[in-house]
Structure formats: structure tokens, C-alpha cells
Design a protein around this motif. Structure first.
Motif, PDB file in Angstrom:
ATOM      1  N   GLU A  55       0.821  -1.216   0.000  1.00 28.02           N
ATOM      2  CA  GLU A  55       0.000   0.000   0.000  1.00 28.02           C
ATOM      3  C   GLU A  55       0.852   1.262   0.000  1.00 28.02           C
ATOM      4  OE1 GLU A  55      -3.765   0.531   1.827  1.00 28.02           O
ATOM      5  OE2 GLU A  55      -3.927  -1.601   2.326  1.00 28.02           O
ATOM      6  N   ALA A  56       2.057   1.199   0.570  1.00 29.64           N
ATOM      7  CA  ALA A  56       2.935   2.373   0.579  1.00 29.64           C
ATOM      8  C   ALA A  56       3.366   2.752  -0.835  1.00 29.64           C
ATOM      9  CB  ALA A  56       4.162   2.105   1.446  1.00 29.64           C
ATOM     10  N   GLY A  57       3.289   1.826  -1.774  1.00 28.62           N
ATOM     11  CA  GLY A  57       3.670   2.090  -3.153  1.00 28.62           C
ATOM     12  C   GLY A  57       2.562   2.665  -4.011  1.00 28.62           C
ATOM     13  N   LEU A  58       1.385   2.903  -3.399  1.00 30.58           N
ATOM     14  CA  LEU A  58       0.256   3.461  -4.139  1.00 30.58           C
ATOM     15  C   LEU A  58       0.305   4.986  -4.160  1.00 30.58           C
ATOM     16  CD1 LEU A  58      -2.678   1.297  -2.711  1.00 30.58           C
ATOM     17  CD2 LEU A  58      -1.624   1.088  -4.982  1.00 30.58           C
ATOM     18  N   LYS A  59       0.031   5.538  -5.305  1.00 34.69           N
ATOM     19  CA  LYS A  59      -0.185   6.975  -5.431  1.00 34.69           C
ATOM     20  C   LYS A  59      -1.689   7.157  -5.546  1.00 34.69           C
ATOM     21  CE  LYS A  59       0.719  10.945  -8.376  1.00 34.69           C
ATOM     22  NZ  LYS A  59       1.256  11.376  -9.675  1.00 34.69           N
ATOM     23  N   ARG A  60      -2.258   7.983  -4.674  1.00 31.96           N
ATOM     24  CA  ARG A  60      -3.707   8.161  -4.626  1.00 31.96           C
ATOM     25  C   ARG A  60      -4.098   9.511  -5.211  1.00 31.96           C
ATOM     26  NH1 ARG A  60      -6.249   4.726  -0.814  1.00 31.96           N
ATOM     27  NH2 ARG A  60      -4.766   3.211   0.004  1.00 31.96           N
ATOM     28  N   GLN A  61      -5.207   9.512  -5.941  1.00 27.00           N
ATOM     29  CA  GLN A  61      -5.750  10.747  -6.492  1.00 27.00           C
ATOM     30  C   GLN A  61      -7.267  10.634  -6.537  1.00 27.00           C
ATOM     31  OE1 GLN A  61      -3.358   9.964  -9.971  1.00 27.00           O
ATOM     32  NE2 GLN A  61      -5.178   9.882 -11.248  1.00 27.00           N
ATOM     33  N   PRO A  62      -7.978  11.764  -6.533  1.00 32.54           N
ATOM     34  CA  PRO A  62      -9.440  11.668  -6.599  1.00 32.54           C
ATOM     35  C   PRO A  62      -9.857  10.925  -7.867  1.00 32.54           C
ATOM     36  CG  PRO A  62      -8.771  13.904  -6.051  1.00 32.54           C
ATOM     37  CD  PRO A  62      -7.522  13.153  -6.439  1.00 32.54           C
ATOM     38  N   PHE A  63     -10.850  10.058  -7.732  1.00 30.92           N
ATOM     39  CA  PHE A  63     -11.374   9.336  -8.896  1.00 30.92           C
ATOM     40  C   PHE A  63     -12.164  10.284  -9.789  1.00 30.92           C
ATOM     41  CE2 PHE A  63     -15.067   6.792 -10.531  1.00 30.92           C
ATOM     42  CZ  PHE A  63     -14.390   6.216 -11.582  1.00 30.92           C
ATOM     43  N   ASN A  64     -12.954  11.143  -9.165  1.00 32.57           N
ATOM     44  CA  ASN A  64     -13.810  12.065  -9.903  1.00 32.57           C
ATOM     45  C   ASN A  64     -13.235  13.470  -9.770  1.00 32.57           C
ATOM     46  OD1 ASN A  64     -15.836  13.728 -10.876  1.00 32.57           O
ATOM     47  ND2 ASN A  64     -17.490  12.641  -9.824  1.00 32.57           N
ATOM     48  N   ALA A  65     -12.640  13.982 -10.830  1.00 36.31           N
ATOM     49  CA  ALA A  65     -12.019  15.310 -10.799  1.00 36.31           C
ATOM     50  C   ALA A  65     -13.034  16.407 -10.457  1.00 36.31           C
ATOM     51  CB  ALA A  65     -11.359  15.613 -12.135  1.00 36.31           C
ATOM     52  N   ASN A  66     -14.300  16.176 -10.787  1.00 36.54           N
ATOM     53  CA  ASN A  66     -15.344  17.167 -10.480  1.00 36.54           C
ATOM     54  C   ASN A  66     -15.841  17.066  -9.048  1.00 36.54           C
ATOM     55  OD1 ASN A  66     -15.313  18.292 -13.078  1.00 36.54           O
ATOM     56  ND2 ASN A  66     -16.635  16.648 -13.829  1.00 36.54           N
ATOM     57  N   ASN A  67     -15.417  16.035  -8.337  1.00 36.58           N
ATOM     58  CA  ASN A  67     -15.795  15.845  -6.938  1.00 36.58           C
ATOM     59  C   ASN A  67     -14.567  15.330  -6.183  1.00 36.58           C
ATOM     60  OD1 ASN A  67     -17.124  15.493  -4.512  1.00 36.58           O
ATOM     61  ND2 ASN A  67     -18.209  13.642  -5.150  1.00 36.58           N
ATOM     62  N   PRO A  68     -13.537  16.177  -6.037  1.00 42.38           N
ATOM     63  CA  PRO A  68     -12.275  15.700  -5.449  1.00 42.38           C
ATOM     64  C   PRO A  68     -12.383  15.241  -4.000  1.00 42.38           C
ATOM     65  CG  PRO A  68     -12.234  18.078  -5.750  1.00 42.38           C
ATOM     66  CD  PRO A  68     -13.481  17.581  -6.415  1.00 42.38           C
ATOM     67  N   ASP A  69     -13.440  15.642  -3.310  1.00 42.24           N
ATOM     68  CA  ASP A  69     -13.638  15.193  -1.932  1.00 42.24           C
ATOM     69  C   ASP A  69     -14.552  13.982  -1.849  1.00 42.24           C
ATOM     70  OD1 ASP A  69     -11.980  17.222  -0.878  1.00 42.24           O
ATOM     71  OD2 ASP A  69     -13.641  18.652  -0.989  1.00 42.24           O
ATOM     72  N   GLY A  70     -14.902  13.407  -2.998  1.00 45.27           N
ATOM     73  CA  GLY A  70     -15.765  12.233  -3.026  1.00 45.27           C
ATOM     74  C   GLY A  70     -15.093  11.038  -2.373  1.00 45.27           C
ATOM     75  N   PRO A  71     -15.837   9.958  -2.186  1.00 47.15           N
ATOM     76  CA  PRO A  71     -15.324   8.819  -1.426  1.00 47.15           C
ATOM     77  C   PRO A  71     -14.296   7.954  -2.146  1.00 47.15           C
ATOM     78  CG  PRO A  71     -17.519   8.339  -2.216  1.00 47.15           C
ATOM     79  CD  PRO A  71     -17.240   9.784  -2.561  1.00 47.15           C
ATOM     80  N   LEU A  72     -14.236   8.009  -3.471  1.00 47.35           N
ATOM     81  CA  LEU A  72     -13.343   7.094  -4.183  1.00 47.35           C
ATOM     82  C   LEU A  72     -12.037   7.755  -4.600  1.00 47.35           C
ATOM     83  CD1 LEU A  72     -15.799   5.145  -6.500  1.00 47.35           C
ATOM     84  CD2 LEU A  72     -14.827   4.419  -4.312  1.00 47.35           C
ATOM     85  N   GLU A  73     -10.955   6.990  -4.400  1.00 45.04           N
ATOM     86  CA  GLU A  73      -9.634   7.414  -4.849  1.00 45.04           C
ATOM     87  C   GLU A  73      -9.122   6.412  -5.873  1.00 45.04           C
ATOM     88  OE1 GLU A  73      -7.443   9.453  -1.111  1.00 45.04           O
ATOM     89  OE2 GLU A  73      -7.705   7.279  -0.954  1.00 45.04           O
ATOM     90  N   LEU A  74      -8.558   6.916  -6.955  1.00 48.78           N
ATOM     91  CA  LEU A  74      -7.884   6.068  -7.916  1.00 48.78           C
ATOM     92  C   LEU A  74      -6.485   5.816  -7.387  1.00 48.78           C
ATOM     93  CD1 LEU A  74      -7.573   4.627 -10.634  1.00 48.78           C
ATOM     94  CD2 LEU A  74      -6.978   6.853 -11.632  1.00 48.78           C
ATOM     95  N   CYS A  75      -6.145   4.555  -7.241  1.00 44.89           N
ATOM     96  CA  CYS A  75      -4.819   4.174  -6.745  1.00 44.89           C
ATOM     97  C   CYS A  75      -4.017   3.622  -7.902  1.00 44.89           C
ATOM     98  CB  CYS A  75      -4.941   3.113  -5.658  1.00 44.89           C
ATOM     99  SG  CYS A  75      -5.865   3.657  -4.213  1.00 44.89           S
ATOM    100  N   ILE A  76      -2.876   4.255  -8.164  1.00 45.29           N
ATOM    101  CA  ILE A  76      -1.985   3.794  -9.221  1.00 45.29           C
ATOM    102  C   ILE A  76      -0.628   3.462  -8.608  1.00 45.29           C
ATOM    103  CG2 ILE A  76      -3.182   5.132 -10.998  1.00 45.29           C
ATOM    104  CD1 ILE A  76      -0.831   7.118 -10.921  1.00 45.29           C
ATOM    105  N   CYS A  77       0.147   2.673  -9.321  1.00 41.95           N
ATOM    106  CA  CYS A  77       1.485   2.329  -8.855  1.00 41.95           C
ATOM    107  C   CYS A  77       2.379   3.557  -8.986  1.00 41.95           C
ATOM    108  CB  CYS A  77       2.040   1.172  -9.679  1.00 41.95           C
ATOM    109  SG  CYS A  77       3.763   0.762  -9.269  1.00 41.95           S
ATOM    110  N   ALA A  78       3.034   3.929  -7.890  1.00 43.76           N
ATOM    111  CA  ALA A  78       3.934   5.083  -7.908  1.00 43.76           C
ATOM    112  C   ALA A  78       5.154   4.823  -8.788  1.00 43.76           C
ATOM    113  CB  ALA A  78       4.365   5.438  -6.489  1.00 43.76           C
ATOM    114  N   ASP A  79       5.508   3.555  -9.018  1.00 42.39           N
ATOM    115  CA  ASP A  79       6.676   3.236  -9.834  1.00 42.39           C
ATOM    116  C   ASP A  79       6.374   3.247 -11.332  1.00 42.39           C
ATOM    117  OD1 ASP A  79       8.567   2.885  -7.766  1.00 42.39           O
ATOM    118  OD2 ASP A  79       7.860   0.842  -7.411  1.00 42.39           O
ATOM    119  N   CYS A  80       5.306   2.546 -11.748  1.00 42.09           N
ATOM    120  CA  CYS A  80       5.057   2.390 -13.184  1.00 42.09           C
ATOM    121  C   CYS A  80       3.798   3.085 -13.684  1.00 42.09           C
ATOM    122  CB  CYS A  80       5.019   0.912 -13.561  1.00 42.09           C
ATOM    123  SG  CYS A  80       3.597  -0.001 -12.929  1.00 42.09           S
TER     124      CYS A  80
END
Length: 145
Positions: A55-80
């Protein structure tokens, strides 16, 4: 040890040993914008049912750019930069898009269409699966884990 479902990338692995709690073809504008797909196969697991080995290798960002405080975060690999999952900040669900998150054909095809908007101008799906303007009517959000 093998798992019922597994995915991720070379740097972060995810797995689940329990079946999903929802499985649908999504027609929402957010999924279209994030994935670039006309429709997206989306699978919900209970939050505690998807394990992440780094989990420490995850980069998190809002899933919905129009609702950045919404409940879902898109988690991508910080390396690739590979998409790994959507994580619910309320700890109810974790979301997998099989064709983008390494699960490919491990998960059965979606049995229904969700978030279809007739005003979008896109023809209503006619493949025989139910079509809803939201999640299936009997879907219940799980309690936070």
C-alpha cells in the motif's frame, strides 16, 4: 499461495479470495473519462476482501475530478503508473476494473448495465442484460470494514 482473484502490476499485487459483491458494465461519464472506454466492466469487492501487498507504493488521487472530496480514490502504482484499484475512503468497497487492473478474464462478465443515462444520446444497450440508471435496485452498500 494462489488466490481466487489476483491482479496489480510488477510492483504492487492485489488479491481477493471472496467473490465480488457487485459486477456491472458502467456507463457513467466519470468512468468514461478516467478509462477512455465507452463502457467499463466494474467490479465491487467488500473493502476488507481485497488485499494489497504494498500500500505504501500506491499513489492516490481523486477518482472524480469534479468531486475531489468524493469517497473514491484512484490508486496507481507510484513506480510504473499502472492503475491498481479504486479505494473507498469510507472503507466500504474496493473497485477493480478487470481489463485495466490485471484481473482480465478471472471475473465473470457483468450481468447488468449501470448508470445508463438516456439523455446521453447513446442507444440503450440491447444485449438482453438489465439496464439501470444507477446500481441494481437490490444492491446494498456494505458496512465499513
Amino acid at each position: 499461495m494462489s488466490h481466487k482473484y489476483s491482479g496489480g502490476c510488477a510492483h504492487i499485487h492485489t488479491h481477493a479470495d471472496h467473490d465480488p459483491i457487485d459486477n456491472h458494465t458502467c456507463h457513467c461519464s466519470v468512468c468514461k473519462g478516467v478509462t477512455g472506454q465507452d463502457t467499463t466492466h466494474v467490479v465491487f469487492f467488500k473493502h476488507g476482501d481485497v488485499a494489497v501487498d504494498n500500500e505504501a507504493g500506491l499513489k492516490r488521487q481523486p477518482f472524480n475530478a469534479n468531486n475531489p472530496d468524493g469517497p473514491l480514490e484512484l490508486c496507481i502504482c507510484a513506480d510504473c503508473g499502472a492503475p491498481i484499484m479504486l479505494d473507498d475512503k469510507q472503507s466500504r468497497i474496493r473497485v477493480i476494473v478487470p481489463n485495466l487492473m490485471g484481473y482480465d478474464d478471472q471475473i465473470a462478465p457483468a450481468p447488468y448495465h449501470a448508470f445508463y443515462d438516456p439523455a446521453s444520446g447513446v442507444p440503450k444497450p440491447s444485449d438482453g442484460r438489465p439496464v439501470y440508471e444507477a446500481l441494481r435496485p437490490d444492491f446494498e452498500w456494505p458496512a465499513p470494514s
